[in-house]
Write a protein that holds these residues in place. Structure first.
Motif, PDB file in Angstrom:
ATOM      1  N   LEU A 263       0.855  -1.172   0.000  1.00 24.04           N
ATOM      2  CA  LEU A 263       0.000   0.000   0.000  1.00 24.04           C
ATOM      3  C   LEU A 263       0.898   1.231   0.000  1.00 24.04           C
TER       4      LEU A 263
ATOM      5  N   CYS B 226      -4.197  -3.905   8.164  1.00 24.61           N
ATOM      6  CA  CYS B 226      -4.516  -3.823   6.732  1.00 24.61           C
ATOM      7  C   CYS B 226      -4.375  -5.188   6.060  1.00 24.61           C
TER       8      CYS B 226
ATOM      9  N   ARG C 151      -4.805  -5.410   2.631  1.00 19.75           N
ATOM     10  CA  ARG C 151      -4.488  -5.069   1.231  1.00 19.75           C
ATOM     11  C   ARG C 151      -5.619  -5.472   0.285  1.00 19.75           C
TER      12      ARG C 151
ATOM     13  N   GLY D  76      -7.804  -3.438  -1.132  1.00 20.79           N
ATOM     14  CA  GLY D  76      -7.978  -2.463  -2.195  1.00 20.79           C
ATOM     15  C   GLY D  76      -9.222  -1.608  -2.091  1.00 20.79           C
TER      16      GLY D  76
ATOM     17  N   ASP E  68      -8.256   2.051  -2.067  1.00 21.82           N
ATOM     18  CA  ASP E  68      -7.768   2.431  -3.393  1.00 21.82           C
ATOM     19  C   ASP E  68      -8.945   2.690  -4.329  1.00 21.82           C
TER      20      ASP E  68
ATOM     21  N   VAL F 140      -3.056   0.376  -3.836  1.00 22.01           N
ATOM     22  CA  VAL F 140      -2.857  -0.953  -3.259  1.00 22.01           C
ATOM     23  C   VAL F 140      -2.533  -1.906  -4.404  1.00 22.01           C
TER      24      VAL F 140
END
Length: 85
Positions: A18, A54, A56, A58, A61, A71
């Motif tokens: 990220l 986190c 990840r 997205g 994002d 991400v």
């Protein structure tokens, strides 16, 4: 491991990266609201990412209107969790 119904593939995303550009952020806080793991908070008018929480996925994002968050997972096909930029 247990998986959520919202993000059933969280174990696949954990190894991504990220990046956040503070200069682009407009502080709309949409990322804070959408994060399924509460990994984003605001401190002293700046976003703070808890990378231990986190996954990840997205979500941040995808929702960022200023493209301040990016991400990337280990997958080449970003359509799995992100938008094309």
């Amino acid at each position: 491991p247990p998986r959520s119904t919202l993000f059933p593939y969280t174990t696949l995303f954990r190894s991504g990266t990220l990046t956040y550009n503070d200069d682009l952020c407009i502080m709309c806080e949409q990322c804070v609201k959408i994060c399924p793991k509460d990994a984003i908070s605001v401190k002293s008018k700046k976003l703070v990412f808890d990378m231990n929480k986190c996954i990840r996925c997205g979500a941040c994002d995808n929702i960022c209107p200023a493209y301040a968050i990016n991400v990337q997972t280990d997958f080449e096909d970003r359509t799995i969790n992100g938008r094309s930029k």
